[in-house]
Enzyme design. Structure first.
Site, short mmCIF file in Angstrom:
data_model
loop_
_atom_site.label_atom_id
_atom_site.label_comp_id
_atom_site.label_asym_id
_atom_site.label_seq_id
_atom_site.Cartn_x
_atom_site.Cartn_y
_atom_site.Cartn_z
N LYS A 20 10.23 2.37 -46.96
CA LYS A 20 10.05 0.92 -46.86
C LYS A 20 11.39 0.23 -47.11
O LYS A 20 11.84 0.13 -48.23
CB LYS A 20 9.02 0.42 -47.89
CG LYS A 20 8.56 -0.99 -47.58
CD LYS A 20 8.29 -1.83 -48.79
CE LYS A 20 9.50 -2.35 -49.47
NZ LYS A 20 10.30 -3.35 -48.71
N CYS A 80 25.37 -3.03 -56.89
CA CYS A 80 24.95 -2.62 -58.24
C CYS A 80 26.14 -2.14 -59.06
O CYS A 80 26.12 -2.21 -60.28
CB CYS A 80 23.91 -1.51 -58.15
SG CYS A 80 24.48 -0.14 -57.13
N GLU A 134 17.15 4.09 -59.11
CA GLU A 134 18.54 3.61 -59.04
C GLU A 134 18.46 2.10 -59.19
O GLU A 134 18.13 1.39 -58.24
CB GLU A 134 19.15 3.98 -57.68
CG GLU A 134 19.24 5.47 -57.41
CD GLU A 134 20.36 6.15 -58.19
OE1 GLU A 134 21.19 5.45 -58.79
OE2 GLU A 134 20.38 7.39 -58.20
N GLU A 144 23.13 -9.56 -64.02
CA GLU A 144 23.89 -9.18 -62.83
C GLU A 144 24.23 -10.43 -62.04
O GLU A 144 23.31 -11.20 -61.68
CB GLU A 144 22.96 -8.31 -61.96
CG GLU A 144 23.44 -6.95 -61.72
CD GLU A 144 22.51 -6.19 -60.77
OE1 GLU A 144 21.32 -6.50 -60.62
OE2 GLU A 144 23.01 -5.21 -60.20
P1 NAP Z 1 14.50 -5.72 -55.40
O1 NAP Z 1 14.03 -7.11 -55.33
O2 NAP Z 1 14.13 -4.90 -56.58
O3 NAP Z 1 13.98 -5.03 -54.06
C1 NAP Z 1 14.29 -3.70 -53.73
C2 NAP Z 1 13.24 -3.15 -52.81
O4 NAP Z 1 12.00 -3.11 -53.50
C3 NAP Z 1 13.00 -4.00 -51.56
O5 NAP Z 1 12.69 -3.15 -50.50
C4 NAP Z 1 11.81 -4.83 -51.97
O6 NAP Z 1 11.05 -5.31 -50.90
C5 NAP Z 1 11.02 -3.80 -52.75
N1 NAP Z 1 10.03 -4.39 -53.66
C6 NAP Z 1 10.08 -5.57 -54.33
N2 NAP Z 1 8.97 -5.71 -55.08
C7 NAP Z 1 8.21 -4.60 -54.88
C8 NAP Z 1 6.94 -4.17 -55.37
N3 NAP Z 1 6.23 -4.89 -56.23
N4 NAP Z 1 6.47 -2.97 -54.94
C9 NAP Z 1 7.17 -2.23 -54.07
N5 NAP Z 1 8.37 -2.58 -53.57
C10 NAP Z 1 8.89 -3.76 -53.98
O7 NAP Z 1 16.08 -5.62 -55.27
P2 NAP Z 1 17.02 -6.28 -54.20
O8 NAP Z 1 17.18 -7.71 -54.53
O9 NAP Z 1 16.60 -5.90 -52.83
O10 NAP Z 1 18.38 -5.48 -54.48
C11 NAP Z 1 19.26 -5.83 -55.47
C12 NAP Z 1 19.06 -4.98 -56.71
O11 NAP Z 1 19.19 -3.61 -56.36
C13 NAP Z 1 20.15 -5.23 -57.74
O12 NAP Z 1 19.57 -5.27 -59.02
C14 NAP Z 1 21.05 -4.03 -57.59
O13 NAP Z 1 21.80 -3.72 -58.75
C15 NAP Z 1 20.08 -2.96 -57.27
N6 NAP Z 1 20.75 -1.83 -56.62
C16 NAP Z 1 20.90 -0.68 -57.33
C17 NAP Z 1 21.57 0.39 -56.76
C18 NAP Z 1 21.76 1.67 -57.51
O14 NAP Z 1 22.09 2.67 -56.87
N7 NAP Z 1 21.60 1.71 -58.81
C19 NAP Z 1 22.08 0.28 -55.47
C20 NAP Z 1 21.89 -0.91 -54.78
C21 NAP Z 1 21.22 -1.96 -55.37
P3 NAP Z 1 11.28 -6.80 -50.35
O15 NAP Z 1 12.53 -6.74 -49.61
O16 NAP Z 1 10.10 -7.06 -49.51
O17 NAP Z 1 11.36 -7.70 -51.54
#
Ligand code: NAP
Length: 489
Positions: free
Chosen positions: A186, A296, A262, A393
């Site tokens: 997804k 991140c 992650e 962040e």
């Molecule tokens: P996010 O809001 O947590 O969303 C990540 C993914 O999860 C998206 O595909 C999102 O779908 C999905 N999602 C959201 N709520 C969900 C739920 N209740 N059930 C299942 N899936 C759900 O994060 P983001 O804003 O896309 O990305 C930024 C974050 O990712 C930052 O905190 C960053 O640090 C972190 N990140 C971490 C790494 C690492 O390797 N540690 C790498 C890259 C990014 P939708 O798009 O539909 O909301």
């Protein structure tokens, strides 16, 4: 229509817009779609299929159905599929980069760098597929034998964020294919096109139907939840925010799923008085501005020794102030827009909070006028310890500088966060560097270097940044179960 607009349209038109289930591109069962936007203009690029839980379960059925045959496929053959996909990604890097820039915003050069990075996970895991290790030992009493084999975990649910639309995907899909696991992927709602383009490439590379299934959706929570409750799912691998990671952990606990998380970061970037300042400023530009700060592993807090802080800050401000901000597809643009107005609003709020508490803007400081979600590259000096951006962040091109006077103080400040993904350390003193790499509570460290990401290295965090490792020789183990066979002679 100009030649450039023509090419942009062609690239978008060339991508499948349906759900990829069981090797076919299909509509959502209710025919629903959602729009994909260009963050540089706010214009809609196209519509893609909008899955719900029924579609997601269809995808899981396809993945579960393909699991047995795929696990039995020769590792060399799985590796060759990955290798061919790497080759195709490399050949089509220009189109893939343009597509990524259109839906995500980053400058074309950065998108190209991501295509190379993303493709390299496929090449790396093509090479790992044939190196899955077992073990055979004589028991301590000499009478029996312990025999250990590694087998694919089984159908996986993979969830990726928008900031690296392809690399976060190939970092999971590569090892899953190498290990022999099938998947329901997804992607993020904001950037589904790059993932669909990757699925088309994997299909062309010979990936059997049902191994990779993709569900794009505007309702991630209700679409993913039934997948985690279904006993056919064996693992969830998530990259995204710590907040959503926590929720998914709770859901996964019901089914006792294996999990890889992650999550978010809050990276300290520490510059000692003995650092090579040229190197430190260069490293800061990469660690702060790669991906417009929406990473991140972005440096979030700059701790600089008081004796070099003014010099470092003014050099960084000069460099950041001279960058060209604009639509990522335009020539010579260094920095694209932020992903959407929510993200831009959050960055502005964090800067305003820091300034209200006493920080001074050395360059930048606010939103840019006009269409798109542009934010000025910003350096803040004199940031106080109660500023929110030291705890949260930032996810934008903002560098807060805080001074320190001793090594102990720098380490204590760096570790004073719930996160533990990466830290950057700049020092020319080898003994200090060795002390620091042991004391910093993170999964990764950039030593005199502003970039740690590398497919050959284990990427991941500790504390609230999650657990599990992607890449390196460790990455494939996330998709393998260990089985022990006991036997007496
Ligand atoms: P996010 O809001 O947590 O969303 C990540 C993914 O999860 C998206 O595909 C999102 O779908 C999905 N999602 C959201 N709520 C969900 C739920 N209740 N059930 C299942 N899936 C759900 O994060 P983001 O804003 O896309 O990305 C930024 C974050 O990712 C930052 O905190 C960053 O640090 C972190 N990140 C971490 C790494 C690492 O390797 N540690 C790498 C890259 C990014 P939708 O798009 O539909 O909301």
């Amino acid at each position: 229509m100009t030649t450039t607009q023509n090419r942009e349209q062609q690239v978008v038109e060339g991508v499948a817009k349906g759900l990829y289930i069981g090797g076919s591109w299909v509509d959502a069962h209710d025919g629903g779609t959602f729009p994909v936007e260009d963050p540089a203009t706010g214009n809609v690029l196209c519509e893609v299929a909008d899955a719900d839980s029924e579609d997601a379960l269809r995808a899981l059925t396809a993945a579960a159905g393909a699991q047995g045959d795929f696990a039995a496929m020769a590792p060399r053959e799985r590796g060759e599929i990955l290798r061919r996909a790497w080759q195709l990604m490399t050949e089509r890097a220009d189109d893939l980069a343009l597509l990524m820039t259109l839906e995500m915003g980053k400058a074309l050069a950065e998108s190209k760098a991501e295509i190379t990075y993303a493709a390299d996970f496929l090449r790396w895991f093509a090479e790992e597929a044939v190196r899955i290790q077992g073990d055979y030992k004589v028991t301590a009493n000499g009478l029996g034998r312990t025999w250990v084999i590694r087998q694919p975990v089984g159908p996986c649910v993979l969830i990726t964020p928008w900031n690296f639309p392809l690399a976060m995907g190939t970092r999971k899909i590569g090892p899953a294919i190498a290990a022999g696991c099938t998947m329901v992927m997804k992607p993020a709602q904001l950037t589904p096109l790059s993932m669909n383009a990757l699925a088309q490439i994997l299909e062309e590379a010979g990936l059997p139907a049902g191994v990779l299934n993709i569900v794009t959706t505007s309702s991630s929570g209700s679409t993913v939840a039934p997948l985690l409750e279904d006993p056919r799912t064996r693992k969830v691998s998530f990259t995204g925010s710590t907040e959503v990671g926590r929720k998914l952990m709770q859901q996964a606990s019901e089914n006792l799923l294996r999990t890889s998380m992650e999550l978010g970061g809050n990276a300290p970037f520490i510059v000692f008085e003995d650092a090579d300042l040229d190197k430190a400023v260069e490293g800061a530009m990469i660690a702060k501005l790669r991906n417009i700060g929406e990473s991140c592993v972005a440096a979030n807090r700059f701790y600089v020794h008081e004796s070099v802080a003014d010099d470092f800050s003014s050099r960084l401000a000069d460099r950041m102030g001279s960058l060209k901000v604009g639509r990522g597809t335009d020539e010579d643009v260094d920095l694209g827009p932020l992903i959407d107005e929510d993200q831009r609003g959050k960055v502005a709020e964090l800067v305003d909070d820091a300034v209200a508490k006493g920080a001074k803007s050395l360059v930048g400081g606010g939103k840019m006028d006009g269409a798109g979600y542009f934010f000025e590259p910003t350096v803040l000096g004199g940031v106080t310890s109660d500023a929110r951006l030291l705890k949260e962040e930032i996810f934008g091109p903002v560098a807060p500088v805080i001074t320190f006077s001793s090594e102990d103080e720098a380490v204590a400040s760096a570790n004073d966060t719930e996160f533990g993904l990466v830290a950057y350390v700049f020092t020319e003193d080898l003994r200090r560097a060795l002390r620091l790499v042991e004391k910093l509570e993170t999964g990764m460290i950039g030593l005199n270097k502003g970039l740690v990401s590398n497919p050959a290295a284990p990427f991941g965090g500790v504390k609230a940044s999650g657990f599990g490792r992607e890449g390196g020789s460790e990455g494939i183990n996330e998709y393998l179960e260990v089985k022990h066979i006991a036997v007496d002679l």
